[in-house]
Write an enzyme that holds these catalytic residues in place. Structure first.
Site: not given
Ligand SMILES: *[C@@H]1O[C@H](CO)[C@@H](O)[C@H](O)[C@H]1NC(C)=O
Ligand SMILES: *[C@@H]1O[C@H](CO)[C@@H](O)[C@H](O)[C@H]1NC(C)=O
Ligand SMILES: *[C@@H]1O[C@H](CO)[C@@H](O)[C@H](O)[C@H]1NC(C)=O
Length: 477
Positions: A245, A449
């Site tokens: 990320s 995620h």
């Protein structure tokens, strides 16, 4: 209206914790547990994110006193250990290092230099002992760290997170431990402003100037300092890099703008890559983008610059609300789903209190605002408004980051159900990168995620591939 209950309850908890003794808190929490489980409508549960959630985060950032409630339940000693403590707890060697950036921040860096003590260590050389000092308070005397020998890899954590993220699922599961077991010298990075990097040579955390940074500074000051430190410390000219990320955002920018430092990176492995957010479906994140300009203004007004620091209120909430057996656990999983996407099969609820004890870890309001700008306007430097832009960048609008400039070989892994780093953004990004070795979705079509760090099958579905992909770059030069 679940989110409404959630927000009210969080505010009530924060207030109660702040005001009261433990008995009152426990009573109130029990009542809330019941109320919240009633409020839970599992039939039509959708993303629970909303602007109110964001405001709660804001309230938690604002009230410093919330950070001081002692946690009494002693859920598990692991919850209170810092990353190096966790390494030692599991029988691994671990070291703390301090890395100073060119603009005076002192980053806390954690090193997992090798496999578990006593584990069979193929390339160990008992004579190759590194007796040089630095400020490694925690070097294990029985097993001193060695210069060179094991190939070094830097792990870079996401937004609002820290080095602890790479250890949270424990040996046999967490990427840092798996890499150490595979013979790597693992360096866990912490960006300025998170729990472990709040020192500065001249500024204090209470100064507004300390918090005047975004991922741009992480990329152009923190990471170059980190890479140079690891190169110097290990004597290796090339090292590997795994980012998740924001950890990928940092490398995308650094490798495009600082080829002189990027030449030390032999392979960049990107998990849930973020270099554009235009397709992001996360409602929490979208709400945040709507509000962030106002949040930044309000926070300046009140002199609060630190967004969601690690606090014992949140740790306590993790223990009380998210542990197995608590009625409110679905709220915790709902919150996580709202942020990152929903994948129940991969969610290990037992791990939640451990994960929540370590996240969020704090950043600047400005960083949040910069991500909001990326979502709205694309991958570019922070927009300060025309006047300040002219002063800082010599042009009216902020310069764009150009990822086509980066030369570092890269492997990308993304999730098809990732609501933050949407696969459409990644699939648009890959063709623009000049040196892509692979750009693959994780085999599970529901991969989200946070599954990259927390999922039950992360070791099988992702980490084994990462480590296999890293092997061919495994040289100690
Ligand atoms: C950084 O700050 C922490 C906490 O205030 C302190 O324990 C540590 O010694 C500091 N380290 C350096 C290198 O200044
Ligand atoms: C779930 O988390 C717990 C606590 O961290 C851990 O002991 C267990 O091994 C995990 N289960 C799986 C399947 O990863
Ligand atoms: C980005 O970099 C590439 C390669 O260096 C170059 O060809 C391209 O023109 C640049 N794009 C922009 C918008 O500057």
């Amino acid at each position: 209206m679940e989110d409404y209950y959630l927000v009210v309850s969080l505010i009530v908890i924060a207030t109660l914790c702040w005001m009261a003794g433990v008995v009152k808190v426990v009573l109130a929490l029990t009542t809330l547990c019941v109320a919240l489980s009633l409020a839970q409508d599992s039939g039509s549960r959708k993303d629970m994110a909303s602007d109110r959630l964001v405001w709660t985060a804001y309230v938690l950032s604002r009230d410093g006193s919330v950070a001081d409630i002692p946690r009494r339940r002693h859920f598990d000693p692991l919850l209170d250990l810092d990353p190096v403590g966790v390494m030692h707890y599991w029988g691994y060697p671990g070291e703390r290092h301090w890395v100073e950036t060119d603009d005076g921040y002192v980053l806390g860096v954690h090193r997992l230099p090798g496999p578990r003590r006593g584990a069979q260590d193929a390339d160990a050389d008992p004579n190759d002992v590194d007796s040089d000092d630095a400020d490694k308070e925690d070097v294990d005397p029985e097993r001193p760290a060695r210069k060179a020998g094991r190939p070094a890899v830097i792990l870079a954590h996401p937004l609002l997170s820290s080095s602890a993220e790479w250890l949270v699922t424990g040996p046999g599961n967490a990427l840092a431990f798996l890499l150490a077991d595979a013979g790597y010298d693992v360096w866990l990075f912490n960006v300025r402003g998170n729990t472990f990097s709040v020192n500065h040579t001249t500024l204090s955390v209470n100064d507004a100037a300390f918090w005047d940074f975004t991922f741009h500074e992480h990329a152009l000051h923190d990471m170059p300092a980190m890479i140079k430190y690891v190169v110097r410390e290990t004597g290796q000219q090339t090292i590997q890099y795994v980012g998740f990320s924001m950890g990928t955002t940092i490398m995308f920018i650094m490798a495009s703008e600082r080829p002189d430092v990027a030449k030390h990176i032999s392979l960049f492995t990107a998990l849930g890559p973020v270099a554009a957010l235009s397709h992001s479906r996360s409602r929490t994140f979208r709400a945040l983008t709507q509000l962030s300009p106002m949040l930044v203004r309000v926070s300046r007004l009140f002199g609060v610059h630190r967004f969601l620091p690690s606090s014992s209120a949140i740790k306590a909430a993790g223990e009380y609300f998210c542990a197995d057996g608590c009625l409110t656990q679905p709220l915790c999983t709902g919150l996580i789903a709202a942020l990152s996407g929903r994948n129940d099969a991969q969610m290990n609820t037992t791990m939640l209190p451990y994960a929540i004890a370590r996240t969020p870890s704090g950043t600047s309001f400005k960083n949040i605002d910069h991500f909001s700008q990326v979502l709205r306007r694309g991958f570019q430097a922070y927009d300060h408004g025309t006047v300040e832009n002219r002063r800082r960048y010599g042009q009216d609008s902020p310069p764009k980051y150009n990822v086509s400039n980066m030369r570092v070989p890269i492997r990308l892994h993304y999730g098809l159900n990732d609501h933050l780093a949407d696969y459409k953004d990644t699939e648009a990004l890959c063709p623009r990168l000049p040196n892509v070795l692979s750009c693959e979705p994780v085999a599970d079509p529901l991969w989200t995620h946070l599954d990259f760090v927390w999922a039950r099958d992360a070791p099988n579905l992702v980490y084994s591939k990462i480590i296999a992909g890293m092997e061919e770059f495994r040289t100690v030069a």
